[in-house]
Design an enzyme around this catalytic site. Sequence first.
Site, short mmCIF file in Angstrom:
data_model
loop_
_atom_site.label_atom_id
_atom_site.label_comp_id
_atom_site.label_asym_id
_atom_site.label_seq_id
_atom_site.Cartn_x
_atom_site.Cartn_y
_atom_site.Cartn_z
N HIS B 63 0.85 -1.20 0.00
CA HIS B 63 0.00 0.00 0.00
C HIS B 63 0.87 1.24 0.00
O HIS B 63 2.07 1.19 0.32
CB HIS B 63 -0.96 0.00 1.19
CG HIS B 63 -0.29 0.11 2.52
ND1 HIS B 63 0.58 -0.84 3.01
CD2 HIS B 63 -0.34 1.08 3.48
CE1 HIS B 63 1.01 -0.48 4.20
NE2 HIS B 63 0.48 0.68 4.50
N HIS B 65 1.45 3.92 1.76
CA HIS B 65 1.87 4.75 2.88
C HIS B 65 3.38 4.95 2.77
O HIS B 65 4.10 4.03 2.35
CB HIS B 65 1.51 4.09 4.22
CG HIS B 65 0.11 4.40 4.68
ND1 HIS B 65 -0.63 3.56 5.46
CD2 HIS B 65 -0.68 5.49 4.46
CE1 HIS B 65 -1.81 4.10 5.70
NE2 HIS B 65 -1.86 5.28 5.10
N ASP B 67 5.88 4.89 4.69
CA ASP B 67 6.81 3.96 5.33
C ASP B 67 6.86 2.60 4.63
O ASP B 67 7.60 1.71 5.05
CB ASP B 67 6.48 3.79 6.82
CG ASP B 67 5.04 3.36 7.06
OD1 ASP B 67 4.14 3.85 6.34
OD2 ASP B 67 4.81 2.51 7.92
N HIS B 141 -7.15 -1.99 5.82
CA HIS B 141 -6.27 -0.96 6.35
C HIS B 141 -6.89 0.42 6.14
O HIS B 141 -7.97 0.52 5.55
CB HIS B 141 -4.89 -1.07 5.66
CG HIS B 141 -3.82 -0.30 6.36
ND1 HIS B 141 -3.64 -0.32 7.72
CD2 HIS B 141 -2.84 0.52 5.88
CE1 HIS B 141 -2.62 0.47 8.03
NE2 HIS B 141 -2.12 0.99 6.94
N ASP B 211 0.03 -4.18 5.92
CA ASP B 211 -0.65 -3.59 7.09
C ASP B 211 -2.13 -3.93 7.04
O ASP B 211 -2.81 -3.63 6.06
CB ASP B 211 -0.50 -2.06 7.06
CG ASP B 211 0.92 -1.61 7.39
OD1 ASP B 211 1.80 -2.48 7.51
OD2 ASP B 211 1.12 -0.39 7.55
#
Lengths: 306, 306
Positions: B63, B65, B67, B141, B211
């Site tokens: 995904h 994000h 990080d 998520h 996640d």
Amino acid sequence: MTDMKLVFLGTSAAIPTLQRGLSSVAIVRGNEILIFDAGEGMQTRFIESKIGMNKKMKIFITHMHGDHCVGLLGLLQTLSLMGRNEPIEIFGEPTIAEFLNQNIRIINFKLSYDVIIHKISGEGIVISEKDYKITSCFADHSKLAYSFCLEEFDRPGIFHLDAVKRLGIPEGKIYSDLQHGKDITFKGEKISSKGITGPPRPGRKIGISGDTRPTLKLTNFFKNSDVLIFEATFLHKDIEKAKESFHSTAFEAALLAKNSNIKKLILTHFSARYRDIAPIESEARKIFENVYIANDLDVFIITYTK
Amino acid sequence: MTDMKLVFLGTSAAIPTLQRGLSSVAIVRGNEILIFDAGEGMQTRFIESKIGMNKKMKIFITHMHGDHCVGLLGLLQTLSLMGRNEPIEIFGEPTIAEFLNQNIRIINFKLSYDVIIHKISGEGIVISEKDYKITSCFADHSKLAYSFCLEEFDRPGIFHLDAVKRLGIPEGKIYSDLQHGKDITFKGEKISSKGITGPPRPGRKIGISGDTRPTLKLTNFFKNSDVLIFEATFLHKDIEKAKESFHSTAFEAALLAKNSNIKKLILTHFSARYRDIAPIESEARKIFENVYIANDLDVFIITYTK
């Protein structure tokens, strides 16, 4: 005004090594942090250095190569996750705005504070604050790149309170006048500022090269710096590589430092090809005695002469 | 087919710590490297792991994000500086293309190899190769996120060359027929495949959660995995935080592993709030015995049963 701290948050060029992250250095000046460049991974060193998550902060990006700017994204996100609420000002050539705005949109950052982006459009004053200014000068690199100087304004000399008290001069605007060079008359007697106030205290000057070939323009820009942080990507035996990639050798950095009449030279931004950095230091020291090698998390204290 | 190596290149959630970089794990399978997620700084671990700069490589981003994807930029650049010439395939939800294309344009990357971007548009087969496939399943998520499975295809059983030689059968297509389950007739005699070839050898299945909250959908998706790499951002005492941020607790990860009937569970993606990770492991072990904690640069060998 107090001492300044230089904290190196990344000292490798282009490719990180196990010991060295990508370019970044922070100047901690009173309650403010001034960061120059933000290579990938610098947030880890930033956290480790404990210089402060919520302090006033300005970030200056010398140029838009990935190893000097990509770390901005993680730093901004982490500061937000840690609950920062103070705004951050970021300065760089106009592409910085596109880089930040696009990534903030695409990755859909949610930040807990404001990011104020300032586009640097040429040489001169980048920002002028109450007691210092940051100036920019074109570097000579493979893309548009700046070098920066932090220059503190001179401060008036030390005010000898005991002397004015002895003369019976009451507190008030008169004290400030005396400290700022104005002679006054008190009870018919002429009081000279010079008798009460020491000589003006010169501000400090710190130069930051970013990525560049050495140039005459930069020699002048950095003239008389207290500290010059200069890139020394290569040893002079690799001068051809330095020329090709628009970087400097340790020899060249030291020669520029000497010609600039600076006080202390700190070398950084070392090519990952050198396992041992000691020859970089010794090559520079032959030309310029007061030279240091920056390692990640090294701290240099720049004292303030009172 | 040989053993596979799982190499953890980052095991911290959201914020890096001194010990843990941001999310990334590599599966080294023969001459190919399959990387799942690329958090900031993973290139340093990648270099350190020495798994190979110029190998065939596919990168899957669970995904978008920061990080989990920002480390792509530095990895791509470093591989180029190191002279890679093999193309890299990158798979992710459609935003990945915008992220890469915009950054490659803005930072003006010059890469020495081709980057082929594949947009994942939903659940199912992401890529099918000669002897394995990667499949995707929606995770649960805070933004569009996928979990992945690497599934090797079953291979025919071991072919007993000594047995066919004893029967005087000459080399040729007939060997392949026998190995692939076909009975044949040789000199009027019926030869059964089963007498010559062992039972089919099942491929391995590796699950990667990215996640997510634990879901029934994922329990089914990961069913019977040999290894499941699952996020355990929180201890169960912080279940409310896990729900808020759409992550899992160690307890929940272990329960899902148990219900999925997987063989080995490896936990990763730990919140930086926990200085000591041991309680995460012990919380999970109460539910699922065969559980391991991933640390940066940990290597797990997934043997191949012959």
